[in-house]
Design an enzyme around this catalytic site. Structure first.
Site, PDB file in Angstrom:
ATOM      1  N   ASP A  94     -18.592 -16.952  -4.306  1.00  0.00           N
ATOM      2  CA  ASP A  94     -17.546 -15.987  -3.983  1.00  0.00           C
ATOM      3  C   ASP A  94     -18.090 -14.627  -4.398  1.00  0.00           C
ATOM      4  OD1 ASP A  94     -15.369 -14.324  -3.858  1.00  0.00           O
ATOM      5  OD2 ASP A  94     -14.173 -15.374  -5.375  1.00  0.00           O
ATOM      6  N   ASP A 129      -4.511 -13.851  -0.860  1.00  0.00           N
ATOM      7  CA  ASP A 129      -5.549 -13.535  -1.841  1.00  0.00           C
ATOM      8  C   ASP A 129      -5.572 -12.034  -2.065  1.00  0.00           C
ATOM      9  OD1 ASP A 129      -7.848 -13.097  -3.297  1.00  0.00           O
ATOM     10  OD2 ASP A 129      -9.196 -14.169  -1.934  1.00  0.00           O
ATOM     11  N   GLU A 149     -12.642 -16.394   2.804  1.00  0.00           N
ATOM     12  CA  GLU A 149     -12.143 -16.642   1.444  1.00  0.00           C
ATOM     13  C   GLU A 149     -10.829 -17.423   1.400  1.00  0.00           C
ATOM     14  OE1 GLU A 149     -12.456 -12.705  -0.197  1.00  0.00           O
ATOM     15  OE2 GLU A 149     -14.640 -12.837  -0.153  1.00  0.00           O
TER      16      GLU A 149
HETATM   17  P1  ADP Z   1     -12.294  -9.687  -6.039  1.00  0.00           P
HETATM   18  O1  ADP Z   1     -12.059 -10.971  -5.352  1.00  0.00           O
HETATM   19  O2  ADP Z   1     -11.976  -8.504  -5.203  1.00  0.00           O
HETATM   20  O3  ADP Z   1     -13.612  -9.569  -6.681  1.00  0.00           O
HETATM   21  P2  ADP Z   1     -10.551 -10.612  -8.179  1.00  0.00           P
HETATM   22  O4  ADP Z   1      -9.815 -11.650  -7.440  1.00  0.00           O
HETATM   23  O5  ADP Z   1     -11.470 -11.018  -9.259  1.00  0.00           O
HETATM   24  O6  ADP Z   1     -11.258  -9.580  -7.215  1.00  0.00           O
HETATM   25  O7  ADP Z   1      -9.455  -9.629  -8.752  1.00  0.00           O
HETATM   26  C1  ADP Z   1      -9.809  -8.494  -9.447  1.00  0.00           C
HETATM   27  C2  ADP Z   1      -8.595  -7.621  -9.600  1.00  0.00           C
HETATM   28  O8  ADP Z   1      -7.598  -8.330 -10.303  1.00  0.00           O
HETATM   29  C3  ADP Z   1      -8.910  -6.379 -10.398  1.00  0.00           C
HETATM   30  O9  ADP Z   1      -8.282  -5.270  -9.797  1.00  0.00           O
HETATM   31  C4  ADP Z   1      -8.301  -6.692 -11.738  1.00  0.00           C
HETATM   32  O10 ADP Z   1      -7.885  -5.523 -12.410  1.00  0.00           O
HETATM   33  C5  ADP Z   1      -7.119  -7.521 -11.341  1.00  0.00           C
HETATM   34  N1  ADP Z   1      -6.625  -8.361 -12.436  1.00  0.00           N
HETATM   35  C6  ADP Z   1      -7.300  -9.303 -13.137  1.00  0.00           C
HETATM   36  N2  ADP Z   1      -6.529  -9.852 -14.077  1.00  0.00           N
HETATM   37  C7  ADP Z   1      -5.323  -9.229 -13.962  1.00  0.00           C
HETATM   38  C8  ADP Z   1      -4.080  -9.338 -14.662  1.00  0.00           C
HETATM   39  N3  ADP Z   1      -3.919 -10.184 -15.682  1.00  0.00           N
HETATM   40  N4  ADP Z   1      -3.069  -8.539 -14.255  1.00  0.00           N
HETATM   41  C9  ADP Z   1      -3.210  -7.672 -13.249  1.00  0.00           C
HETATM   42  N5  ADP Z   1      -4.335  -7.520 -12.558  1.00  0.00           N
HETATM   43  C10 ADP Z   1      -5.379  -8.293 -12.915  1.00  0.00           C
HETATM   44 MG    MG Z   2     -11.833 -12.492  -4.248  1.00  0.00          MG
END
Ligand code: ADP
Ligand code: MG
Length: 613
Positions: free
Chosen positions: A11, A196, A174
């Protein structure tokens, strides 16, 4: 029989990336070499020119904002002139410059790099993590992309895989991957929606799951809606407050901006579990006329955050409504709503989703890991071909060609199950016309220029004939990965037409080859520098032992019975070792180590065995 080659699912996220595999029939996440499941999708070049990837790059972002690249996924496969890129540039602290074909380059460590090269560094890191886990080479991977990615973005992601030395078995969407992981461990029959919300993108898919068949009914999303937008609202609020109080625009200072970004994200995450939080940024600025440093302090409540971002949460619902509408699915007929991505932890998001679907979103999947797990399941299924799992995905955007008047003729509508193909007949419009140019577009707009131009295809060497008599059949294919290809043939003669493709963005094959060579060069250099480090350590340790043995020999009466030349010889070898150590020659270092070992044996003498090392 040798163990089959390990397979991985990746991912490659905007914010975080994860690698997973299937072990003993179960999908599991592979922790990175620092023991974490999530590897931040951040790359940097440190002040001393070293390449940093992941957590280590993220941690130094504040002190090195210009050379730290994050959210590259927002730029992959995009054109420099697109409004999406122009918008993104305003908030990115690193430098982005136009490339040769309206693509873009990121300036890092004094070099202009394409986005696939940047993404490749993250993929390489995950590949290395998997190799550390398995203790052997890993190359076969399934890589995920947002469902909404167009052909150019998918191609660019595949390019990144190639640069990283991966054999990308397949690119999958995804949300589909999330559904695969969800459906893997339970018996599900019926329709589910996957939402997502990550750091940069929001994706929605509706699937019909039936006895191991995963049939995507509809998909959609927004590649510019994610956690960063929530962070930006907090930043705006902080910047506005600071400007009002001190008359200083913090956005002008890259380092201040990076600190604000960190603090904003942290506050947002905290507000998912507490009702109020403090933001503290000491020494954030100095008054223009001189004077004491200024500090930023603010209290932010969950309520206030929800207020600042109310329209963003509404967009999540709006996009979901749209996708369900297009798929012809009512919210009430869904068996389950699977909410994933880091932002799914935000209470307001859960509330918005619950409000819309009138049911609690599924809690049984890990919001961060589920996409990578699904990719691993798919990799396994592709290679094992056990036939238990069938994935029927759809094309997220319509495919068409430009026609007279600046309009689009739609050839494959969105949400068509892939792989698919369609044939169109084009006729010459002038007498003795020798070539026809076809512009292939992706998107939903009726006006050609409002869609993504995937490429221009020029059919050359047509038969000379009066207009309308030469009919060319053009076939458009979209494969299971959502990647488009085009072929053409003369209807009457059956001759295939030669097609030249002008990539409208992304890397040409030539550029790719050059980059891959460079990468090999880099990896080689990295390996050599690693070998140098190890050899120098070995040399240092041997030199220390020789010096100790020399000291002992000098203390003993008569040199402890050593041959007369042993001491001067050891001194000579030590001096030689010092010189070699300053150089970069791994071979010479190795030979110096051997010489030192020889001295050591002589100094300790056969009778002294058992002493020292
Ligand atoms: P991506 O798939 O785009 O890489 P993720 O699914 O890992 O991203 O999500 C990352 C986002 O989730 C970031 O903006 C992060 O700040 C937010 N995030 C992670 N944990 C929390 C939480 N506990 N509360 C709110 N937002 C969160
Ligand atoms: Mg993601």
């Amino acid at each position: 029989m040798a163990d089959p080659e390990p397979l991985i699912g990746i991912d490659l996220g905007t914010t975080n990336s994860i690698v997973a595999t299937v072990q003993d029939g179960q999908p599991v996440v592979i922790k990175n070499r620092t023991g974490q499941a999530l590897t931040p999708s951040v790359i940097a070049v440190s002040k001393n020119g070293k390449r940093l990837v992941g957590g280590i790059a993220k941690r130094q972002a504040i002190t090195n904002p210009q050379e730290t690249v994050y959210a590259a996924k927002r730029l992959i496969g995009r054109k420099f002139s697109s409004h999406e890129v122009q918008d993104a540039l305003r908030s990115l602290p690193y430098e982005v410059v136009p490339g040769q074909h309206d693509d873009l380059r990121i300036r890092m460590g004094g070099k202009d790099m394409s986005v696939p090269e940047i993404s490749a560094m993250i993929l390489q890191e995950l590949k290395a993590d998997a190799e550390a886990h398995f203790g052997r080479p890993v190359s076969k991977a399934v890589v995920t992309v947002p469902a909404y990615f167009n052909d150019a973005q998918r191609q660019a992601t595949k390019d990144a895989g190639r640069i990283a030395g991966l054999d990308v078995l397949r690119i999958i969407n995804e949300p589909t991957a999330a559904a695969l992981a969800y459906g893997f461990s339970r018996t599900v029959n019926g329709r589910v929606a996957v939402l997502d919300l990550g750091g940069g993108t929001f994706d929605v898919s509706v699937l019909e799951i039936n006895q191991g068949v995963f049939d995507v009914v509809g998909t959609g999303g927004d590649t510019y809606l994610g956690g960063e937008d929530w962070d930006n609202r907090i930043i705006e609020w902080l910047v506005f407050g600071f400007a009002k109080e001190h008359g200083i625009d913090l956005r002008k200072d890259r380092m201040a901006l990076q600190r604000l970004k960190d603090a904003a994200e942290k506050a947002k995450v905290e507000l998912s579990s507490v009702k109020e939080t403090q933001l503290n940024l000491p020494f954030i600025s100095t008054p223009p006329g001189g004077g004491a440093a200024l500090h930023l302090q603010a209290a932010l409540s969950r309520e206030k955050l929800d207020d600042l971002t109310a329209d963003l949460a509404e967009r999540v619902v709006g996009i979901t409504t749209e996708v369900l509408g297009e798929a012809g699915v009512r919210a009430s007929e869904l068996k389950e709503v699977i909410l994933v991505g880091g932002m799914s932890r935000m209470p307001k998001i859960v509330e918005a989703v619950r409000g819309y679907f009138r049911r609690e979103p599924c809690k049984g999947v890990h919001p961060d890991e589920v996409v990578a797990l699904g990719a691993a399941v798919q990799a396994h299924a592709l290679v094992a071909q056990e036939g238990e799992l069938l994935l029927l995905d759809v094309t997220p955007q319509s495919l068409g060609v430009a026609i007279a008047g600046g309009y689009v003729r739609r050839i494959i509508p969105k949400n068509t199950t892939v792989p698919t193909s369609a044939t169109e007949v084009f006729a010459t419009s002038k007498d003795f016309q020798r070539l026809v140019k076809i512009m292939v577009l992706q998107g939903e707009h009726e006006l050609a220029h409002q869609n993504e131009l995937l490429g221009e295809f020029v059919l050359t060497g047509l038969r000379e004939a009066p207009r309308g008599q030469v009919e060319i059949e053009v076939t458009f294919d979209i494969n299971a990965e959502g990647i488009v290809s085009v072929s053409a043939r003369d209807r009457e003669t059956g001759l295939r037409q030669s097609i030249t493709v002008t990539a409208s963005s992304g890397l040409t094959e030539e550029e790719l080859k050059r980059i891959m060579d460079e990468q090999r060069g880099y990896l080689m250099a990295a390996r050599i520098s690693e070998e140098l480090k190890v050899k120098r350590m070995e040399l240092d340790s041997l030199a220390r032992d020789v010096m100790d043995a020399l000291t002992r020999a000098r203390l003993l009466p008569g040199g402890g019975g050593l041959p007369a030349d042993a001491v001067p010889r050891a001194e000579q070898v030590l001096e030689h070792a010092r010189q070699v150590r300053a150089g970069e020659d791994v071979g010479a270092l190795g030979r110096a180590c051997e010489l030192l070992t020889g001295c050591l044996t002589q100094l300790k003498g056969p009778s002294r065995s058992g002493m020292g090392r």
